[in-house]
Design a protein around this motif. Sequence first.
Motif: not given
Length: 356
Positions: A44-47, A269-272, A223-229
């Motif tokens: 997941t995006s750390p932010k 943006d870094d995470h994505v 997906k790209a933001y890592g928030l599926a859950g």
Amino acid sequence: MQPRDLSATSPYVPGRGIEEVARDLGLDPDELIKLSSNENPHGTSPKAVDAVTTRANEGLHVYPKAAHTDLTEKLADKWDLSANQIWVTPGADGAIDYLSRAMLEPGDSVLVPSPGFSYYSMSARHHHGEVAEYDLSKDGAFQQTADIVLDAYDGERIVHLTSPHNPTGTEWSREEITTLLNAVDDQTLVVVDEAYGEYSDRPSSIGLLSEFENLAVLRTFSKAYGLAGLRIGYAAVPEAWADAYARVNTPFAANELAYRAGLAALDDDDHVDHSVETAKWAREYMYENLDAPTFESAGNFVLVDVGDASRVAERSQEEGVIIRDCSSFGLPGCVRISCGTREETKTAVETINGIL
Ligand code: PMP
């Protein structure tokens, strides 16, 4: 008593989780690599994690805002739309369902891709709709052309397109989408599902909303933001639909934590960028190193023609790499492998080559 006759609705069967597979195989979950559900291997995006933690600490005893205006305004800015063109939903799944709610009268038909994402037809059935299919495997190359859809089109109320497409990874071009939008009846809504849009180099179809009134585009934070859950996504809809959202929205469906996470993730943006960059690397690595034919993909997964998908997927799982057997998509010769981290992808390729 029983629920209404649901026999026409195939149950949704998600990929099995790591814990479940580990228990069945008597393995340690930490030893397994899960590349079966197109999730983000960088997490997941750390932010977003910070935002969720802060919000949870403030307490969750109050209902969320009915309209997540900060998020809709931010997304509207990003896509150059007005805020009432953004419907925040519980995942892209929620967006699919909200559009079924908004569009379908009992008996209306929906045209869906085959092979394709199963929830389009499931949602249509929930809303007493009929389902027709267009055949993407017609010429074996999974070409996404207006002609293939129009061959099957018979005035359906919704036509679903997926770009990048799941499970093939192929894409729609703007030209073909435009041809289709011009060809269909003006009472047919064309829905372009861009759940994997961040991994593609093509411009989003959201840009076509200023030209067409019968288009909706879906995006997700899964997906790209890592928030599926957390279950958060959105639909970009025609300007003329200004008051429809409040009429179809389940009360407070997009929850407060998901909304805060989405807002924060949009600034990460870094995470994505890192997630997308690794997925692009992993796609190339799979094309070059798998000992089986691959299909070029614009998503965070690659479809591979292994001949006997159930055998390869089963053996791979026993060896600790969970991949998707595409028999359930009607492609019994293929597996779909999600892009992992560099290390996971290398291990997966080595494992699968050992089985082929
Ligand atoms: N559309 C497609 C094409 C998908 O593959 C998926 C899920 N894998 C979804 C939508 C649903 O995504 P979400 O998690 O946003 O509901």
